[in-house]
Design a protein around this motif. Structure first.
Motif, mmCIF file in Angstrom:
data_model
loop_
_atom_site.group_PDB
_atom_site.id
_atom_site.type_symbol
_atom_site.label_atom_id
_atom_site.label_comp_id
_atom_site.label_asym_id
_atom_site.label_seq_id
_atom_site.Cartn_x
_atom_site.Cartn_y
_atom_site.Cartn_z
ATOM 1 N N TYR A 105 26.633 80.030 58.222
ATOM 2 C CA TYR A 105 25.305 79.958 59.120
ATOM 3 C C TYR A 105 24.441 78.781 58.862
ATOM 4 O O TYR A 105 24.020 78.291 59.935
ATOM 5 C CB TYR A 105 24.761 81.219 59.172
ATOM 6 C CG TYR A 105 23.718 81.486 60.064
ATOM 7 C CD1 TYR A 105 23.810 81.965 61.398
ATOM 8 C CD2 TYR A 105 22.227 81.614 59.516
ATOM 9 C CE1 TYR A 105 22.585 82.387 62.056
ATOM 10 C CE2 TYR A 105 21.374 81.592 60.417
ATOM 11 C CZ TYR A 105 21.350 81.963 61.706
ATOM 12 O OH TYR A 105 20.321 82.290 62.418
ATOM 13 N N TYR A 106 24.300 78.767 57.749
ATOM 14 C CA TYR A 106 22.944 77.597 57.405
ATOM 15 C C TYR A 106 23.505 76.192 57.544
ATOM 16 O O TYR A 106 22.536 75.453 57.210
ATOM 17 C CB TYR A 106 22.283 78.051 56.131
ATOM 18 C CG TYR A 106 21.435 79.286 56.333
ATOM 19 C CD1 TYR A 106 20.112 79.088 57.190
ATOM 20 C CD2 TYR A 106 21.727 80.214 55.815
ATOM 21 C CE1 TYR A 106 19.698 79.908 57.452
ATOM 22 C CE2 TYR A 106 20.962 81.383 56.050
ATOM 23 C CZ TYR A 106 19.806 81.219 56.853
ATOM 24 O OH TYR A 106 18.799 82.518 56.976
ATOM 25 N N LEU A 107 24.693 75.818 57.846
ATOM 26 C CA LEU A 107 25.282 74.467 58.102
ATOM 27 C C LEU A 107 24.527 74.145 59.441
ATOM 28 O O LEU A 107 24.510 73.112 59.643
ATOM 29 C CB LEU A 107 26.665 74.641 58.196
ATOM 30 C CG LEU A 107 27.501 74.720 57.165
ATOM 31 C CD1 LEU A 107 29.098 74.759 57.100
ATOM 32 C CD2 LEU A 107 27.244 73.787 55.969
ATOM 33 N N SER A 108 24.122 75.074 60.364
ATOM 34 C CA SER A 108 23.750 74.517 61.702
ATOM 35 C C SER A 108 22.695 75.301 61.815
ATOM 36 O O SER A 108 22.256 75.381 63.075
ATOM 37 C CB SER A 108 24.618 75.187 62.631
ATOM 38 O OG SER A 108 25.243 76.455 62.591
ATOM 39 N N HIS A 109 21.842 76.006 60.963
ATOM 40 C CA HIS A 109 20.343 76.435 61.113
ATOM 41 C C HIS A 109 19.758 76.048 60.340
ATOM 42 O O HIS A 109 19.886 76.043 58.826
ATOM 43 C CB HIS A 109 20.588 78.182 61.185
ATOM 44 C CG HIS A 109 21.205 78.664 62.726
ATOM 45 N ND1 HIS A 109 22.767 78.558 62.566
ATOM 46 C CD2 HIS A 109 20.826 79.062 63.665
ATOM 47 C CE1 HIS A 109 23.147 79.278 63.651
ATOM 48 N NE2 HIS A 109 22.211 79.349 64.288
ATOM 49 N N ASN A 116 19.628 74.056 64.146
ATOM 50 C CA ASN A 116 19.453 72.627 64.069
ATOM 51 C C ASN A 116 20.704 71.880 63.259
ATOM 52 O O ASN A 116 21.256 72.604 62.246
ATOM 53 C CB ASN A 116 18.325 72.766 63.058
ATOM 54 C CG ASN A 116 17.742 71.249 62.937
ATOM 55 O OD1 ASN A 116 18.390 70.318 62.131
ATOM 56 N ND2 ASN A 116 16.552 70.858 63.498
ATOM 57 N N GLY A 119 20.807 71.874 59.316
ATOM 58 C CA GLY A 119 21.134 72.928 58.632
ATOM 59 C C GLY A 119 19.945 73.310 57.679
ATOM 60 O O GLY A 119 18.604 72.824 57.661
ATOM 61 N N HIS A 141 23.827 69.472 53.546
ATOM 62 C CA HIS A 141 24.239 68.305 54.445
ATOM 63 C C HIS A 141 23.844 67.150 53.805
ATOM 64 O O HIS A 141 22.704 66.674 53.154
ATOM 65 C CB HIS A 141 23.842 68.256 55.906
ATOM 66 C CG HIS A 141 24.675 69.318 56.631
ATOM 67 N ND1 HIS A 141 25.981 69.405 56.876
ATOM 68 C CD2 HIS A 141 24.078 70.128 57.444
ATOM 69 C CE1 HIS A 141 26.437 70.330 57.675
ATOM 70 N NE2 HIS A 141 25.175 70.844 58.125
#
Length: 253
Positions: A105-109, A116, A119, A141
């Motif tokens: 989830y937090y790779l793209s949020h 975002n 991440g 990232h």
């Protein structure tokens, strides 16, 4: 109607150029928005707005970060209950740390849950949120602009480590300081990413693996009774390789 091959390729490459420019614009916009969100997080946490290259130098040669005492993270948790702590490498990076229900989830949020590409920095979902495990993984990232964990690649230089030797994790209970002892590239199937390091033999294997593979020599040797964190990010060398920076908690911290 016969298509002129030259004209076809001109149109094709023009379209490709437009797509590339659009992607660069999108990436830049995402990075800018991520920066804004992190500034908002710092304000909510009451962290001073200090440029990363102006950190105060302490008497022992290390840098004093913007976080000098424990943090009240409740304003951030009112926005997102997944906030666990705050990570800072004085003069290098400073971000809230999240923990989700998975490692995707937090790779793209971002930290506030907004979608975002940059991440967020986050704990492995299987880790103890209280950072009590022998070994805890944190992910971020490798952003091209150096944000998030993009600056960790600089730990391939021992001089950079000497200037920035510690990682700090802060919350309401205070600051936990970890001294960096290793930095290296590793495969995702290696012991660094195992979760079952319960025996003394397994823990010693992890420590030896880090020391043997590190591209910098720090002189710091953890023990099996210590607490270790691993900061993990991409390398740009493929999906099966990662760049990691490992640190051991200071006994006095």
């Amino acid at each position: 109607m016969r298509i002129n091959p030259r004209r076809f390729f001109e149109i094709f490459f023009l379209a490709l150029l437009c797509v590339c420019l659009l992607m660069l614009w999108w990436y830049g916009t995402e990075c800018w928005r991520a920066g804004q969100l992190h500034q908002e997080a710092a304000l909510l946490a009451g962290i001073p707005d200090r440029a990363s290259d102006t950190s105060e130098v302490l008497s022992d040669g290390t840098s004093a970060g913007a976080v000098s005492v424990g943090l009240d993270l409740s304003p951030l948790r009112e926005v997102n209950a997944d906030v666990v702590c705050w990570i800072e490498i004085p003069g290098v990076l400073s971000y809230p740390v999240l923990q989700g229900e998975d490692n995707a989830y937090y790779l793209s949020h971002a930290w506030d849950g907004e979608a975002n590409a940059a991440g967020a920095v986050f704990l492995d979902y299987r880790a103890s949120a209280g950072l009590t495990d022998f070994h805890t993984l944190l992910y971020g990232h490798r952003m091209r602009d150096g944000s998030m964990f993009g600056s960790l690649k600089q730990y391939s230089d021992v001089g950079f480590w000497q200037e920035h030797p510690s990682v700090c994790l802060s919350d309401e209970d205070g600051i936990r300081r970890y001294d960096i002892f290793a930095a290296y590239e590793v495969g995702v199937a290696e012991i660094v990413y195992r979760q079952d390091l319960s025996s003394a033999e397994d823990r010693l294997e992890l420590i030896r693996f880090g020391l043997d593979n590190s591209v910098i020599e720090t002189g710091i040797v953890p023990t099996v009774t210590d607490t270790i964190i691993t900061l993990s990010t991409c390398t740009g060398s493929g999906h099966n390789a990662r760049w990691v920076v490992q640190a051991v908690r200071c006994q006095e911290a």
